[in-house]
Design an enzyme around this catalytic site. Structure first.
Site, PDB file in Angstrom:
ATOM      1  N   GLY A  39       0.826  -1.204   0.000  1.00 22.61           N
ATOM      2  CA  GLY A  39       0.000   0.000   0.000  1.00 22.61           C
ATOM      3  C   GLY A  39       0.856   1.247   0.000  1.00 22.61           C
ATOM      4  CE  LYS A 212      -6.823   5.013  13.944  1.00 15.42           C
ATOM      5  NZ  LYS A 212      -5.628   4.658  13.143  1.00 15.42           N
TER       6      LYS A 212
END
Length: 339
Positions: A39, A212
């Site tokens: 990525g 998160k």
């Protein structure tokens, strides 16, 4: 040339971090440690910068190879240009043993399938996705002996252009293992801690990921629909009118999942994130603006699915996810205001 950093040891292995490479010596067998990054978005480039600054080899796995690419790191008035190898999986000549997965959650399955045949049987794979759910699909896709680490970033970063990353907010890279296969003193962790990215081991990484998720589920859809930077949410009346319901629903689901947060704690966490990453655009905002699929299926979608299991009503999350999925950027403000 700068002197090499002092060696550190673990279970008979000696790791030497030198200027241009990292060498692992084990039973008289020497080999270079190469980190592969799956990525080349903002987080992938941030890791590439960190590994470059700590003089470690890394390769970005991309769709189109650029062996000698140049990348730019920017933080405030500081700009660093560095070289990075960008290769397709087909051009990797040796088994991948250390892999950082930084593609977004909704892209993970296809990306992992594309490099499965290049992995060593017992590779260490670090999953850095937002939301919950990537680990289970990764275990289904990759070889059975693959060892997984889960990670969570609190850095704020975005791509200014293709290979230009802006580090808009300093944070931490929290990494852990909830299976007990890898511990904090593993050489892979020690190597990542050589980077300037503030890498820290966490003994309860699942709680980190859920907390998160809680922040992202409340803030990210709003940044997308209002097309604003993270910090601007604090001055948006529409956002402030949505947040109380989103926070209360989120806390109810977290408690049922065994990762409780009080409403006041979650509100404080959201405020802290918005302040630290005030200049940053969320990945959800960037995807939404570009007309791409967002990660919200792994964030708000996960929250909704867990709520169903526990019999908890989450109408605000259902509605905001519906707005994101069904409406384009035109009229987003009106969509929120009239809901």
């Amino acid at each position: 040339m700068q002197p090499a950093q002092p060696p550190f040891r673990r279970r008979g292995k000696k790791i030497r971090v030198g200027l241009s490479h990292v060498t692992v010596l084990n039973e008289s067998v020497e080999r270079n440690v190469i980190w592969h990054i799956l990525g080349a978005g903002a987080q992938g480039l941030l890791w590439a910068y960190g590994l470059h600054q700590s003089h470690q080899h890394c390769r970005l796995l991309v769709r189109n190879s650029i062996p000698g690419a140049m990348a730019t790191y920017q933080s405030g008035d500081r700009t660093v240009h560095f070289s990075v190898s960008m290769l397709t999986a087909e051009l990797v000549q040796e088994p991948i043993e250390y892999l950082l997965v930084t593609v977004k959650a909704n892209q993970a399955r296809q990306a992992l399938q594309s490099i499965r045949s290049e992995l060593s049987d017992d590779a260490i794979v670090v999953l850095m996705q937002n939301g919950i759910g990537v680990e289970s699909l990764a275990r289904a896709v990759l070889p059975p002996r693959t060892r997984f680490l889960l990670g969570s970033s609190t850095h704020g970063s975005y791509r200014q252009s293709a290979n230009h990353i802006v580090h808009a907010g300093q944070g931490q890279m929290l990494i852990g293992d909830d299976t007990g296969q890898i511990s904090a003193d593993h050489p892979a962790i020690q190597l990542l801690q050589q980077t300037p990215l503030n890498v820290r081991w966490h003994d309860n990484i699942q709680r980190v990921l859920w907390h998160k998720l809680a922040v992202n589920a409340c803030a990210n859809p709003l940044t997308a629909l209002l097309n604003c930077r993270n910090g601007e949410l604090r001055q948006q009346p529409v956002a402030q009118s949505w947040l109380p319901a989103l926070i209360e629903e989120t806390c109810a689901v977290l408690a049922a999942e065994g990762h409780p947060l009080a409403v006041s704690e979650l509100r404080q966490k959201i405020e802290q994130v918005l302040q630290i990453t005030a200049a940053n655009f969320s990945s959800t905002q960037q995807d939404y603006l570009a007309g791409r699929e967002t990660e919200l299926a792994f964030i708000n979608g996960t929250l909704i699915r867990c709520a169903e299991i526990h019999g908890i009503e989450v109408p605000a999350h259902r509605e905001i996810l519906r707005i994101v999925e069904q409406r384009g950027s035109l009229g987003a403000w009106q969509a929120l205001s009239n809901s």
